[in-house]
Design a protein around this motif. Structure first.
Motif, PDB file in Angstrom:
ATOM      1  N   ASP A  35       0.845  -1.193   0.000  1.00 25.44           N
ATOM      2  CA  ASP A  35       0.000   0.000   0.000  1.00 25.44           C
ATOM      3  C   ASP A  35       0.881   1.244   0.000  1.00 25.44           C
ATOM      4  N   LYS A  36       0.845   1.976  -1.097  1.00 27.79           N
ATOM      5  CA  LYS A  36       1.639   3.198  -1.230  1.00 27.79           C
ATOM      6  C   LYS A  36       1.054   4.309  -0.363  1.00 27.79           C
ATOM      7  N   ARG A  37       1.927   5.203   0.055  1.00 25.69           N
ATOM      8  CA  ARG A  37       1.483   6.375   0.809  1.00 25.69           C
ATOM      9  C   ARG A  37       0.626   7.261  -0.102  1.00 25.69           C
ATOM     10  N   SER A  38      -0.459   7.768   0.453  1.00 29.79           N
ATOM     11  CA  SER A  38      -1.332   8.689  -0.267  1.00 29.79           C
ATOM     12  C   SER A  38      -1.998   9.591   0.757  1.00 29.79           C
ATOM     13  N   ILE A  39      -2.792  10.494   0.269  1.00 30.31           N
ATOM     14  CA  ILE A  39      -3.516  11.371   1.184  1.00 30.31           C
ATOM     15  C   ILE A  39      -4.480  10.569   2.065  1.00 30.31           C
ATOM     16  N   LEU A  40      -4.990   9.460   1.549  1.00 23.59           N
ATOM     17  CA  LEU A  40      -5.919   8.632   2.320  1.00 23.59           C
ATOM     18  C   LEU A  40      -5.224   7.774   3.371  1.00 23.59           C
ATOM     19  N   THR A  41      -3.943   7.488   3.180  1.00 22.06           N
ATOM     20  CA  THR A  41      -3.233   6.622   4.137  1.00 22.06           C
ATOM     21  C   THR A  41      -2.441   7.416   5.163  1.00 22.06           C
ATOM     22  N   THR A  42      -2.331   8.725   4.971  1.00 24.66           N
ATOM     23  CA  THR A  42      -1.479   9.555   5.817  1.00 24.66           C
ATOM     24  C   THR A  42      -2.281  10.183   6.944  1.00 24.66           C
ATOM     25  N   THR A  43      -1.822   9.952   8.175  1.00 22.23           N
ATOM     26  CA  THR A  43      -2.489  10.496   9.363  1.00 22.23           C
ATOM     27  C   THR A  43      -1.690  11.687   9.898  1.00 22.23           C
ATOM     28  N   PRO A  44      -2.292  12.524  10.762  1.00 18.48           N
ATOM     29  CA  PRO A  44      -1.686  13.815  11.081  1.00 18.48           C
ATOM     30  C   PRO A  44      -0.640  13.862  12.203  1.00 18.48           C
ATOM     31  N   THR A  45      -0.694  12.978  13.162  1.00 18.70           N
ATOM     32  CA  THR A  45       0.152  13.143  14.342  1.00 18.70           C
ATOM     33  C   THR A  45       1.616  12.861  14.031  1.00 18.70           C
ATOM     34  N   THR A  46       2.471  13.841  14.311  1.00 16.42           N
ATOM     35  CA  THR A  46       3.904  13.678  14.075  1.00 16.42           C
ATOM     36  C   THR A  46       4.546  12.965  15.257  1.00 16.42           C
ATOM     37  N   LEU A  47       5.666  12.315  14.989  1.00 16.80           N
ATOM     38  CA  LEU A  47       6.422  11.676  16.065  1.00 16.80           C
ATOM     39  C   LEU A  47       6.875  12.710  17.084  1.00 16.80           C
ATOM     40  N   ALA A  48       7.289  13.874  16.625  1.00 22.11           N
ATOM     41  CA  ALA A  48       7.752  14.913  17.551  1.00 22.11           C
ATOM     42  C   ALA A  48       6.649  15.304  18.537  1.00 22.11           C
ATOM     43  N   ALA A  49       5.443  15.542  18.038  1.00 20.69           N
ATOM     44  CA  ALA A  49       4.328  15.926  18.913  1.00 20.69           C
ATOM     45  C   ALA A  49       3.988  14.798  19.876  1.00 20.69           C
ATOM     46  N   TRP A  50       3.929  13.569  19.355  1.00 24.06           N
ATOM     47  CA  TRP A  50       3.612  12.423  20.210  1.00 24.06           C
ATOM     48  C   TRP A  50       4.674  12.235  21.284  1.00 24.06           C
ATOM     49  N   ALA A  51       5.950  12.290  20.890  1.00 25.44           N
ATOM     50  CA  ALA A  51       7.036  12.062  21.845  1.00 25.44           C
ATOM     51  C   ALA A  51       7.050  13.129  22.937  1.00 25.44           C
ATOM     52  N   HIS A  52       6.787  14.359  22.558  1.00 24.83           N
ATOM     53  CA  HIS A  52       6.764  15.433  23.564  1.00 24.83           C
ATOM     54  C   HIS A  52       5.625  15.208  24.556  1.00 24.83           C
ATOM     55  N   ALA A  53       4.469  14.821  24.050  1.00 27.23           N
ATOM     56  CA  ALA A  53       3.295  14.631  24.909  1.00 27.23           C
ATOM     57  C   ALA A  53       3.322  13.336  25.720  1.00 27.23           C
ATOM     58  N   HIS A  54       3.858  12.264  25.162  1.00 28.43           N
ATOM     59  CA  HIS A  54       3.720  10.953  25.812  1.00 28.43           C
ATOM     60  C   HIS A  54       5.038  10.334  26.260  1.00 28.43           C
ATOM     61  N   LEU A  55       6.068  10.421  25.444  1.00 29.68           N
ATOM     62  CA  LEU A  55       7.338   9.763  25.786  1.00 29.68           C
ATOM     63  C   LEU A  55       8.119  10.590  26.804  1.00 29.68           C
ATOM     64  N   ARG A  56       8.174  11.888  26.598  1.00 28.38           N
ATOM     65  CA  ARG A  56       8.927  12.750  27.519  1.00 28.38           C
ATOM     66  C   ARG A  56       8.481  12.559  28.965  1.00 28.38           C
ATOM     67  N   PRO A  57       7.180  12.567  29.273  1.00 29.54           N
ATOM     68  CA  PRO A  57       6.773  12.366  30.673  1.00 29.54           C
ATOM     69  C   PRO A  57       7.160  10.981  31.219  1.00 29.54           C
ATOM     70  N   ALA A  58       7.246   9.975  30.351  1.00 26.90           N
ATOM     71  CA  ALA A  58       7.590   8.614  30.798  1.00 26.90           C
ATOM     72  C   ALA A  58       9.068   8.466  31.114  1.00 26.90           C
ATOM     73  N   LEU A  59       9.878   9.387  30.592  1.00 28.03           N
ATOM     74  CA  LEU A  59      11.320   9.318  30.818  1.00 28.03           C
ATOM     75  C   LEU A  59      11.709  10.144  32.032  1.00 28.03           C
TER      76      LEU A  59
END
Length: 153
Positions: free
Chosen positions: A129-153
């Motif tokens: 399955d190739k990347r397309s506008i339909l397969t691409t979701t919005p949340t970036t790793l940077a945003a997720w890591a800041h919100a979820h990973l940083r507090p866990a560390l």
């Protein structure tokens, strides 16, 4: 029936908290191997939207890729910025990968399935399955890591 084909979950990073605290991101994949990374919450949102829509029937496959393909070297750079400490990607052997999965409590069958998947992806894997506008979701790793990973560390 809806079948989701998802990228590598951001939450897999939680299995590496000890190593990340030491500034290392271990991986069995080549450090320059690009793959789709995705926030599981985005997967849930895709699933909910598809299942609540009444405009489809039968069987359907939906890829869920996240906003970009990332190499582990790039992931280490993103994590360094998001968590506020230096992180470097480090390639590990399949046996070291097995040991890490075992220490996370996975069974032998689960471990071999995951190791088999990682070796299969390393050997000329081309996503169906190739990347397309339909397969691409919005949340970036940077945003997720800041919100979820940083507090866990």
């Amino acid at each position: 029936m809806l079948h989701l084909r998802c990228g590598y979950f951001f939450t897999n990073l939680f299995m590496n908290l000890t190593a990340l605290r030491q500034g290392v991101l271990p991986t069995p994949w080549p450090l320059d191997y690009p793959m789709a990374w995705v926030d599981p919450r985005d997967i849930g949102e895709v699933a909910a939207m598809r299942l609540l829509a009444d405009s489809w029937s039968g069987s359907h496959v939906q890829a869920v890729h996240g906003p970009e393909d990332l190499t582990f070297s790039r992931v280490a750079d993103i994590l360094s910025q998001a968590i506020g400490r230096d992180v470097r990607a480090e390639r590990i052997s399949d046996d070291d990968f097995r040991t890490a999965l075992r220490s996370a409590g996975l069974s032998s069958g689960q471990i071999e399935g995951i190791v088999g998947m990682s070796t299969g992806q390393r050997e000329n894997f081309v996503p169906e399955d190739k990347r397309s506008i339909l397969t691409t979701t919005p949340t970036t790793l940077a945003a997720w890591a800041h919100a979820h990973l940083r507090p866990a560390l």
